[in-house]
Design a protein around this motif. Structure first.
Motif, mmCIF file in Angstrom:
data_model
loop_
_atom_site.group_PDB
_atom_site.id
_atom_site.type_symbol
_atom_site.label_atom_id
_atom_site.label_comp_id
_atom_site.label_asym_id
_atom_site.label_seq_id
_atom_site.Cartn_x
_atom_site.Cartn_y
_atom_site.Cartn_z
ATOM 1 N N ARG A 163 27.035 69.484 39.210
ATOM 2 C CA ARG A 163 27.243 68.956 37.895
ATOM 3 C C ARG A 163 28.577 68.201 37.780
ATOM 4 N N GLY A 164 29.476 68.392 38.558
ATOM 5 C CA GLY A 164 30.793 67.699 38.634
ATOM 6 C C GLY A 164 30.587 66.344 39.190
ATOM 7 N N GLY A 165 29.535 66.088 39.949
ATOM 8 C CA GLY A 165 29.398 64.625 40.343
ATOM 9 C C GLY A 165 29.545 64.572 41.856
ATOM 10 N N SER A 166 29.673 65.835 42.548
ATOM 11 C CA SER A 166 29.899 65.586 43.975
ATOM 12 C C SER A 166 28.813 65.567 44.644
ATOM 13 N N PRO A 167 28.299 64.528 45.382
ATOM 14 C CA PRO A 167 27.267 64.073 46.400
ATOM 15 C C PRO A 167 27.071 64.686 47.473
ATOM 16 N N THR A 168 25.921 64.888 47.950
ATOM 17 C CA THR A 168 25.682 65.289 49.677
ATOM 18 C C THR A 168 24.536 64.525 49.858
ATOM 19 N N TYR A 169 24.550 64.155 50.943
ATOM 20 C CA TYR A 169 23.426 63.254 51.559
ATOM 21 C C TYR A 169 23.036 63.863 52.939
ATOM 22 N N GLY A 170 21.726 63.510 53.111
ATOM 23 C CA GLY A 170 21.158 63.842 54.337
ATOM 24 C C GLY A 170 21.540 62.568 55.544
ATOM 25 N N ASP A 171 21.733 63.130 56.726
ATOM 26 C CA ASP A 171 22.309 62.082 57.650
ATOM 27 C C ASP A 171 21.429 60.666 57.834
ATOM 28 N N SER A 172 20.239 60.771 57.518
ATOM 29 C CA SER A 172 19.180 60.002 57.747
ATOM 30 C C SER A 172 19.210 58.874 56.635
ATOM 31 N N VAL A 173 20.021 59.051 55.474
ATOM 32 C CA VAL A 173 19.886 58.265 54.444
ATOM 33 C C VAL A 173 21.526 57.886 53.997
ATOM 34 N N LYS A 174 22.436 58.186 54.641
ATOM 35 C CA LYS A 174 23.691 57.944 54.279
ATOM 36 C C LYS A 174 23.848 56.444 54.293
ATOM 37 N N GLY A 175 24.613 55.816 53.445
ATOM 38 C CA GLY A 175 24.533 54.296 53.457
ATOM 39 C C GLY A 175 23.832 53.481 52.942
ATOM 40 N N ARG A 176 22.507 54.225 52.720
ATOM 41 C CA ARG A 176 21.300 53.374 51.997
ATOM 42 C C ARG A 176 21.010 53.960 50.783
ATOM 43 N N PHE A 177 21.265 55.221 50.519
ATOM 44 C CA PHE A 177 20.506 55.976 49.164
ATOM 45 C C PHE A 177 21.987 56.461 48.462
ATOM 46 N N ALA A 178 21.744 56.081 47.394
ATOM 47 C CA ALA A 178 22.714 56.693 46.319
ATOM 48 C C ALA A 178 22.200 57.671 45.326
ATOM 49 N N ILE A 179 23.006 58.879 45.060
ATOM 50 C CA ILE A 179 22.383 59.654 44.079
ATOM 51 C C ILE A 179 23.478 59.912 42.795
#
Length: 118
Positions: free
Chosen positions: A53-69
């Protein structure tokens, strides 16, 4: 209860982009995290990205640098911008919400199909 409705899936060529949206309703005040998971045929469901809710994202390794939440808390909506899509990104994408404080309830959307052609 928290209900989730996804939209934005479809068919795209490799290298293209798609944007998924997920709108939450119900007990939205108790949501702490929202995110996206995906499941390809014959594979386990895996984390794509999540955001607090505070805006801190976590990404799966396979999508880092390509996807943005990202999220719009005022509209109870989370977005997933998917760029540089690859055929291996083909899957059903599910929206997920963690809510209820210490009770840690989990809600899932119905899923939206993303298909990336070579």
């Amino acid at each position: 209860q928290v209900q989730l409705v996804e939209s934005g899936g479809g068919l795209v060529q490799a290298g293209g982009s798609l944007r998924l949206s997920c709108v939450a309703s119900g007990s939205v005040f108790s949501i702490s995290d929202m995110g996206w998971y995906r499941q390809a045929p014959g594979k386990q469901r895996e984390l794509v990205a999540k955001i607090t809710r505070g805006g801190s994202p976590t990404y799966g390794d396979s999508v880092k640098g390509r996807f943005a939440i990202s999220s719009d808390n005022a509209k109870n909506t989370v977005f997933l911008q998917m760029n540089s899509l690859r055929p291996e990104d083909t899957a059903v994408y599910y929206c997920n919400a963690l809510w209820g404080g210490r009770l840690s309830y989990v809600s899932w959307g119905q899923g939206t199909q993303v298909t990336v052609s070579a």
